[in-house]
Scaffold this motif. Sequence first.
Motif, mmCIF file in Angstrom:
data_model
loop_
_atom_site.group_PDB
_atom_site.id
_atom_site.type_symbol
_atom_site.label_atom_id
_atom_site.label_comp_id
_atom_site.label_asym_id
_atom_site.label_seq_id
_atom_site.Cartn_x
_atom_site.Cartn_y
_atom_site.Cartn_z
ATOM 1 N N ASP A 2 18.785 -8.200 -2.595
ATOM 2 C CA ASP A 2 17.768 -8.234 -3.642
ATOM 3 C C ASP A 2 16.663 -9.213 -3.296
ATOM 4 O OD1 ASP A 2 19.180 -6.337 -5.031
ATOM 5 O OD2 ASP A 2 20.015 -7.740 -6.496
ATOM 6 N N ARG A 3 17.006 -10.310 -2.643
ATOM 7 C CA ARG A 3 16.000 -11.295 -2.208
ATOM 8 C C ARG A 3 15.033 -10.640 -1.209
ATOM 9 N NH1 ARG A 3 16.644 -14.983 -5.803
ATOM 10 N NH2 ARG A 3 18.747 -15.719 -5.980
ATOM 11 N N ARG A 4 15.597 -9.902 -0.279
ATOM 12 C CA ARG A 4 14.768 -9.225 0.712
ATOM 13 C C ARG A 4 13.894 -8.172 0.020
ATOM 14 N NH1 ARG A 4 15.807 -8.450 6.822
ATOM 15 N NH2 ARG A 4 16.964 -10.367 6.498
ATOM 16 N N ARG A 5 14.475 -7.489 -0.969
ATOM 17 C CA ARG A 5 13.729 -6.460 -1.710
ATOM 18 C C ARG A 5 12.549 -7.067 -2.461
ATOM 19 N NH1 ARG A 5 17.683 -3.985 -4.964
ATOM 20 N NH2 ARG A 5 18.453 -3.798 -3.012
ATOM 21 N N ILE A 6 12.723 -8.252 -3.043
ATOM 22 C CA ILE A 6 11.606 -8.849 -3.782
ATOM 23 C C ILE A 6 10.498 -9.266 -2.815
ATOM 24 C CG2 ILE A 6 12.253 -11.303 -3.994
ATOM 25 C CD1 ILE A 6 11.474 -10.876 -7.068
ATOM 26 N N GLY A 7 10.864 -9.640 -1.596
ATOM 27 C CA GLY A 7 9.847 -9.904 -0.579
ATOM 28 C C GLY A 7 9.077 -8.641 -0.236
ATOM 29 N N ARG A 8 9.807 -7.530 -0.088
ATOM 30 C CA ARG A 8 9.142 -6.248 0.175
ATOM 31 C C ARG A 8 8.242 -5.859 -0.992
ATOM 32 N NH1 ARG A 8 14.326 -4.753 2.082
ATOM 33 N NH2 ARG A 8 14.620 -3.420 0.265
ATOM 34 N N THR A 9 8.680 -6.157 -2.211
ATOM 35 C CA THR A 9 7.861 -5.864 -3.387
ATOM 36 C C THR A 9 6.531 -6.598 -3.308
ATOM 37 O OG1 THR A 9 9.787 -5.435 -4.782
ATOM 38 C CG2 THR A 9 7.749 -6.059 -5.918
ATOM 39 N N GLY A 10 6.570 -7.869 -2.943
ATOM 40 C CA GLY A 10 5.327 -8.625 -2.789
ATOM 41 C C GLY A 10 4.400 -7.985 -1.773
ATOM 42 N N ALA A 11 4.952 -7.569 -0.650
ATOM 43 C CA ALA A 11 4.142 -6.916 0.379
ATOM 44 C C ALA A 11 3.598 -5.587 -0.115
ATOM 45 C CB ALA A 11 4.983 -6.708 1.639
ATOM 46 N N ARG A 12 4.378 -4.863 -0.897
ATOM 47 C CA ARG A 12 3.931 -3.572 -1.418
ATOM 48 C C ARG A 12 2.809 -3.752 -2.440
ATOM 49 N NH1 ARG A 12 7.151 0.525 0.339
ATOM 50 N NH2 ARG A 12 6.734 1.920 -1.382
ATOM 51 N N VAL A 13 2.800 -4.846 -3.159
ATOM 52 C CA VAL A 13 1.684 -5.130 -4.067
ATOM 53 C C VAL A 13 0.404 -5.290 -3.241
ATOM 54 C CG1 VAL A 13 0.709 -6.828 -5.679
ATOM 55 C CG2 VAL A 13 3.112 -6.133 -5.906
ATOM 56 N N VAL A 14 0.494 -5.995 -2.123
ATOM 57 C CA VAL A 14 -0.657 -6.165 -1.235
ATOM 58 C C VAL A 14 -1.155 -4.813 -0.764
ATOM 59 C CG1 VAL A 14 -1.387 -7.012 1.044
ATOM 60 C CG2 VAL A 14 0.014 -8.468 -0.432
ATOM 61 N N LYS A 15 -0.250 -3.940 -0.383
ATOM 62 C CA LYS A 15 -0.592 -2.655 0.212
ATOM 63 C C LYS A 15 -0.868 -1.560 -0.833
ATOM 64 C CE LYS A 15 2.182 -1.747 3.785
ATOM 65 N NZ LYS A 15 3.409 -1.742 4.638
ATOM 66 N N ASN A 16 -0.776 -1.904 -2.123
ATOM 67 C CA ASN A 16 -0.980 -0.920 -3.211
ATOM 68 C C ASN A 16 -0.048 0.264 -3.096
ATOM 69 O OD1 ASN A 16 -2.921 -2.167 -4.800
ATOM 70 N ND2 ASN A 16 -4.578 -1.445 -3.506
ATOM 71 N N LEU A 17 1.225 -0.020 -2.764
ATOM 72 C CA LEU A 17 2.248 1.020 -2.695
ATOM 73 C C LEU A 17 3.131 0.950 -3.921
ATOM 74 C CD1 LEU A 17 3.269 0.621 1.050
ATOM 75 C CD2 LEU A 17 1.877 2.430 0.053
ATOM 76 N N PRO A 18 3.808 2.045 -4.273
ATOM 77 C CA PRO A 18 4.735 2.000 -5.407
ATOM 78 C C PRO A 18 5.815 0.931 -5.200
ATOM 79 C CG PRO A 18 4.424 4.258 -4.648
ATOM 80 C CD PRO A 18 3.743 3.359 -3.653
ATOM 81 N N LEU A 19 6.196 0.264 -6.266
ATOM 82 C CA LEU A 19 7.151 -0.828 -6.166
ATOM 83 C C LEU A 19 8.591 -0.342 -6.130
ATOM 84 C CD1 LEU A 19 5.535 -3.434 -8.549
ATOM 85 C CD2 LEU A 19 5.152 -3.069 -6.118
ATOM 86 N N GLY A 20 8.872 0.860 -6.549
ATOM 87 C CA GLY A 20 10.219 1.379 -6.653
ATOM 88 C C GLY A 20 10.930 1.584 -5.412
#
Length: 115
Positions: A97-115
């Motif tokens: 989950d920690r790694r996933r929240i890091g990916r979520t941050g990167a996806r916000v930068v890239k304007n990708l879906p968070l799911g």
Amino acid sequence: MSGTGERPAVLVYRHPGAPAAVVREVCAGVEEEGVPAEVVDAPDGLTATGLAHAAAQASRLEVGIGVDAAGATAVHHGKLPLDHPPATLGADAPAPDRRRIGRTGARVVKNLPLG
């Protein structure tokens, strides 16, 4: 605080007592998405959400992640109000989950879906 936020990166503001393993997993998640992460030692007294918001305000990418002393984590965007982080994670969350929240941050930068 150390770190300048001069290069485009997701800034990870960590409390001085933040668990190193949590910070490591969060950064790995950001970097898995091809976005650089920069860890910055932040002052004591802020929640994970407060740290993330401050990091987002300082980041050229307008995205920040905060890790508090207990290991709670939050992702924030510089244009969102303090009390509306896109994602939060409790201190007892497992490593994936920690790694996933890091990916979520990167996806916000890239304007990708968070799911």
